[in-house]
Design a protein around this motif. Structure first.
Motif, PDB file in Angstrom:
ATOM      1  N   LYS A 100       0.840  -1.208   0.000  1.00  0.00           N
ATOM      2  CA  LYS A 100       0.000   0.000   0.000  1.00  0.00           C
ATOM      3  C   LYS A 100       0.869   1.250   0.000  1.00  0.00           C
ATOM      4  O   LYS A 100       0.608   2.196  -0.744  1.00  0.00           O
ATOM      5  CB  LYS A 100      -0.910   0.019   1.236  1.00  0.00           C
ATOM      6  N   MET A 103       2.512   1.602  -3.349  1.00  0.00           N
ATOM      7  CA  MET A 103       1.527   2.033  -4.345  1.00  0.00           C
ATOM      8  C   MET A 103       1.165   3.493  -4.133  1.00  0.00           C
ATOM      9  O   MET A 103       1.039   4.260  -5.096  1.00  0.00           O
ATOM     10  CB  MET A 103       0.283   1.139  -4.277  1.00  0.00           C
ATOM     11  N   THR A 104       1.017   3.886  -2.873  1.00  0.00           N
ATOM     12  CA  THR A 104       0.698   5.281  -2.567  1.00  0.00           C
ATOM     13  C   THR A 104       1.826   6.184  -3.042  1.00  0.00           C
ATOM     14  O   THR A 104       1.588   7.220  -3.676  1.00  0.00           O
ATOM     15  CB  THR A 104       0.467   5.464  -1.055  1.00  0.00           C
ATOM     16  N   ASP A 105       3.066   5.786  -2.762  1.00  0.00           N
ATOM     17  CA  ASP A 105       4.220   6.567  -3.208  1.00  0.00           C
ATOM     18  C   ASP A 105       4.270   6.618  -4.729  1.00  0.00           C
ATOM     19  O   ASP A 105       4.515   7.685  -5.312  1.00  0.00           O
ATOM     20  CB  ASP A 105       5.525   5.978  -2.656  1.00  0.00           C
ATOM     21  N   ASN A 106       4.042   5.463  -5.378  1.00  0.00           N
ATOM     22  CA  ASN A 106       4.032   5.420  -6.846  1.00  0.00           C
ATOM     23  C   ASN A 106       2.925   6.304  -7.399  1.00  0.00           C
ATOM     24  O   ASN A 106       3.139   7.056  -8.357  1.00  0.00           O
ATOM     25  CB  ASN A 106       3.857   3.991  -7.351  1.00  0.00           C
ATOM     26  N   HIS A 107       1.733   6.215  -6.807  1.00  0.00           N
ATOM     27  CA  HIS A 107       0.609   7.020  -7.282  1.00  0.00           C
ATOM     28  C   HIS A 107       0.897   8.506  -7.051  1.00  0.00           C
ATOM     29  O   HIS A 107       0.589   9.341  -7.908  1.00  0.00           O
ATOM     30  CB  HIS A 107      -0.684   6.608  -6.583  1.00  0.00           C
ATOM     31  N   ARG A 108       1.477   8.789  -5.894  1.00  0.00           N
ATOM     32  CA  ARG A 108       1.806  10.186  -5.586  1.00  0.00           C
ATOM     33  C   ARG A 108       2.793  10.718  -6.631  1.00  0.00           C
ATOM     34  O   ARG A 108       2.621  11.812  -7.161  1.00  0.00           O
ATOM     35  CB  ARG A 108       2.400  10.293  -4.180  1.00  0.00           C
ATOM     36  N   SER A 109       3.800   9.907  -6.936  1.00  0.00           N
ATOM     37  CA  SER A 109       4.786  10.346  -7.912  1.00  0.00           C
ATOM     38  C   SER A 109       4.158  10.446  -9.304  1.00  0.00           C
ATOM     39  O   SER A 109       4.457  11.378 -10.048  1.00  0.00           O
ATOM     40  CB  SER A 109       5.976   9.399  -7.855  1.00  0.00           C
ATOM     41  N   GLU A 110       3.254   9.496  -9.647  1.00  0.00           N
ATOM     42  CA  GLU A 110       2.553   9.577 -10.931  1.00  0.00           C
ATOM     43  C   GLU A 110       1.674  10.814 -10.982  1.00  0.00           C
ATOM     44  O   GLU A 110       1.625  11.510 -12.014  1.00  0.00           O
ATOM     45  CB  GLU A 110       1.704   8.322 -11.155  1.00  0.00           C
ATOM     46  N   ILE A 111       0.973  11.094  -9.884  1.00  0.00           N
ATOM     47  CA  ILE A 111       0.109  12.281  -9.837  1.00  0.00           C
ATOM     48  C   ILE A 111       0.956  13.542  -9.986  1.00  0.00           C
ATOM     49  O   ILE A 111       0.592  14.461 -10.748  1.00  0.00           O
ATOM     50  CB  ILE A 111      -0.702  12.306  -8.522  1.00  0.00           C
ATOM     51  N   GLU A 112       2.075  13.592  -9.268  1.00  0.00           N
ATOM     52  CA  GLU A 112       2.952  14.756  -9.376  1.00  0.00           C
ATOM     53  C   GLU A 112       3.464  14.907 -10.801  1.00  0.00           C
ATOM     54  O   GLU A 112       3.535  16.019 -11.337  1.00  0.00           O
ATOM     55  CB  GLU A 112       4.123  14.638  -8.392  1.00  0.00           C
TER      56      GLU A 112
END
Length: 148
Positions: A100, A103-112
């Motif tokens: 989790k 994934m949160t870090d990956n999503h955060r980086s993707e969002i950024e």
């Protein structure tokens, strides 16, 4: 004569009494022998049943001991399995949390990354619009000057 008759009669009575006592003793002896043999037979039968019962009890005690050992082994195995499953559950929960977090870090980086791209596009569109707007204003001013 009377004395002789009396003595004879006493002797006959005595013999009869002794015969009766002998008969009584014989009957009593036969009865006691029968009771003795009956009791002896009952005792032998009871002894055989007791030995058989004791043997069954030994077998059952051995079975109980074996079953108790088996239960103890199963309880230990169950405890080991419970401990092992608890360890595996903890590992799985940690892996889930790590996943989790990743994934949160990956999503955060993707969002950024996406926000950065869209911000860049908005800036490019703004720049193009500002340029076009500036061009239109210049053209409009030139036309006004030409008309004046």
């Amino acid at each position: 004569l009377r004395l002789a008759t009396f003595a004879e009669k006493r002797e006959v009575d005595s013999v009869q009494k002794m015969e009766e006592q002998l008969d009584d003793a014989s009957r009593l002896s036969a009865k006691l022998k029968e009771q003795y043999l009956s009791t002896k037979h009952a005792l032998v039968d009871t002894k055989a049943k007791l030995e058989s019962s004791l043997q069954r009890e030994r077998v059952l005690r051995n079975n109980v001991d074996e079953l108790q050992k088996h239960v103890t082994r199963l309880e230990l195995l169950l405890e080991e399995e419970h401990t092992s499953s608890q360890i595996e559950k903890n590992k799985a929960e940690k892996h889930l949390q790590d996943t989790k977090l990743a994934m949160t870090d990956n999503h955060r980086s993707e969002i950024e990354n996406i926000v950065g791209k869209w911000t860049q596009k908005v800036e490019e569109i703004e720049y193009a619009w500002n340029e076009k707007h500036s061009n239109l204003i210049e053209q409009s001013e030139r036309r006004e000057e030409e008309q004046n």
